[in-house]
Design a protein around this motif. Structure first.
Motif, mmCIF file in Angstrom:
data_model
loop_
_atom_site.group_PDB
_atom_site.id
_atom_site.type_symbol
_atom_site.label_atom_id
_atom_site.label_comp_id
_atom_site.label_asym_id
_atom_site.label_seq_id
_atom_site.Cartn_x
_atom_site.Cartn_y
_atom_site.Cartn_z
ATOM 1 N N THR A 27 30.371 45.712 38.437
ATOM 2 C CA THR A 27 30.538 45.312 39.830
ATOM 3 C C THR A 27 29.215 44.732 40.314
ATOM 4 O O THR A 27 28.186 44.900 39.656
ATOM 5 N N THR A 28 29.222 44.073 41.453
ATOM 6 C CA THR A 28 27.987 43.464 41.957
ATOM 7 C C THR A 28 26.937 44.508 42.343
ATOM 8 O O THR A 28 25.771 44.172 42.469
ATOM 9 N N ASP A 29 27.337 45.773 42.508
ATOM 10 C CA ASP A 29 26.338 46.803 42.783
ATOM 11 C C ASP A 29 25.851 47.464 41.488
ATOM 12 O O ASP A 29 25.203 48.503 41.514
ATOM 13 N N GLY A 30 26.184 46.850 40.330
ATOM 14 C CA GLY A 30 25.651 47.306 39.055
ATOM 15 C C GLY A 30 26.422 48.399 38.351
ATOM 16 O O GLY A 30 25.981 48.909 37.327
ATOM 17 N N GLN A 31 27.589 48.765 38.875
ATOM 18 C CA GLN A 31 28.385 49.812 38.232
ATOM 19 C C GLN A 31 29.209 49.217 37.090
ATOM 20 O O GLN A 31 29.928 48.241 37.288
ATOM 21 N N PRO A 32 29.133 49.792 35.879
ATOM 22 C CA PRO A 32 29.946 49.293 34.769
ATOM 23 C C PRO A 32 31.434 49.414 35.090
ATOM 24 O O PRO A 32 31.867 50.354 35.758
ATOM 25 N N CYS A 33 32.210 48.457 34.614
ATOM 26 C CA CYS A 33 33.663 48.508 34.755
ATOM 27 C C CYS A 33 34.261 47.841 33.518
ATOM 28 O O CYS A 33 33.538 47.284 32.698
ATOM 29 N N ASP A 34 35.571 47.896 33.382
ATOM 30 C CA ASP A 34 36.207 47.337 32.187
ATOM 31 C C ASP A 34 36.646 45.887 32.358
ATOM 32 O O ASP A 34 37.178 45.294 31.429
ATOM 33 N N GLY A 35 36.430 45.299 33.538
ATOM 34 C CA GLY A 35 36.820 43.912 33.771
ATOM 35 C C GLY A 35 38.252 43.752 34.226
ATOM 36 O O GLY A 35 38.662 42.673 34.643
ATOM 37 N N ASP A 36 39.028 44.824 34.138
ATOM 38 C CA ASP A 36 40.421 44.785 34.570
ATOM 39 C C ASP A 36 40.500 44.919 36.087
ATOM 40 O O ASP A 36 39.628 45.514 36.708
ATOM 41 N N VAL A 37 41.563 44.376 36.669
ATOM 42 C CA VAL A 37 41.756 44.430 38.116
ATOM 43 C C VAL A 37 43.187 44.850 38.403
ATOM 44 O O VAL A 37 44.121 44.339 37.789
ATOM 45 N N THR A 38 43.360 45.784 39.345
ATOM 46 C CA THR A 38 44.682 46.142 39.849
ATOM 47 C C THR A 38 44.803 45.562 41.246
ATOM 48 O O THR A 38 43.934 45.775 42.096
ATOM 49 N N VAL A 39 45.865 44.813 41.486
ATOM 50 C CA VAL A 39 46.060 44.102 42.744
ATOM 51 C C VAL A 39 47.233 44.713 43.499
ATOM 52 O O VAL A 39 48.307 44.896 42.926
ATOM 53 N N THR A 40 47.012 45.017 44.778
ATOM 54 C CA THR A 40 48.090 45.548 45.609
ATOM 55 C C THR A 40 48.392 44.640 46.796
ATOM 56 O O THR A 40 49.297 44.921 47.574
ATOM 57 N N GLU A 41 47.607 43.573 46.949
ATOM 58 C CA GLU A 41 47.876 42.591 48.001
ATOM 59 C C GLU A 41 47.302 41.249 47.578
ATOM 60 O O GLU A 41 46.416 41.188 46.716
ATOM 61 N N ALA A 42 47.788 40.181 48.162
ATOM 62 C CA ALA A 42 47.333 38.840 47.805
ATOM 63 C C ALA A 42 45.833 38.692 48.003
ATOM 64 O O ALA A 42 45.274 39.259 48.942
ATOM 65 N N GLY A 43 45.197 37.963 47.099
ATOM 66 C CA GLY A 43 43.764 37.748 47.224
ATOM 67 C C GLY A 43 43.224 36.922 46.078
ATOM 68 O O GLY A 43 43.975 36.428 45.234
#
Length: 123
Positions: A27-43
């Motif tokens: 994330t932009t605050d430096g937290q590791p993530c897996d690159g996956d995204v869950t979407v619950t609304e348009a964006g």
């Protein structure tokens, strides 16, 4: 799968290990993530390239394993090749997998990322 939502920015970090590109996400605050995204609304989902290879990597596109599933509606790549934005209108439930396609300044070969995914869930 992370709970990263559309409208956030995910950094795609690319490093060289034994001469080969290795992809990690944060994330932009430096937290590791897996690159996956869950979407619950348009964006819009934004991926920002962080090239630590010295090879002049640039995004040129995104290849989808299931391009007609309706999960992602459109993509754009910034003119400098540093950002990919995916428009997700969240009209189709399901999961889509994709790979980033990158060029480099060392040769004419393309680089493919590992497979992150976007999952659309009902609200």
């Amino acid at each position: 799968m992370s709970n990263t939502q559309a409208a956030s920015v995910i950094q795609v970090l690319v490093n060289l290990e034994n001469g080969e590109p290795v992809f990690n996400y944060q994330t932009t605050d430096g937290q590791p993530c897996d690159g996956d995204v869950t979407v619950t609304e348009a964006g819009t989902i934004t991926y920002q390239l962080v090239d630590n290879t010295g090879k002049g990597l640039k995004f040129v596109g995104v290849g989808f394993i299931t391009p007609f599933d309706g999960v992602i509606d459109a993509i754009t790549v910034s003119s400098d090749g540093q950002l990919v934005q995916m428009l997700d209108l969240d009209r189709s439930a399901g999961t889509t997998k994709f790979q980033f396609v990158l060029t480099n300044s060392s040769n004419t070969l393309m680089v493919l990322s590992p497979v992150p995914q976007v999952k659309n869930e009902p609200e």
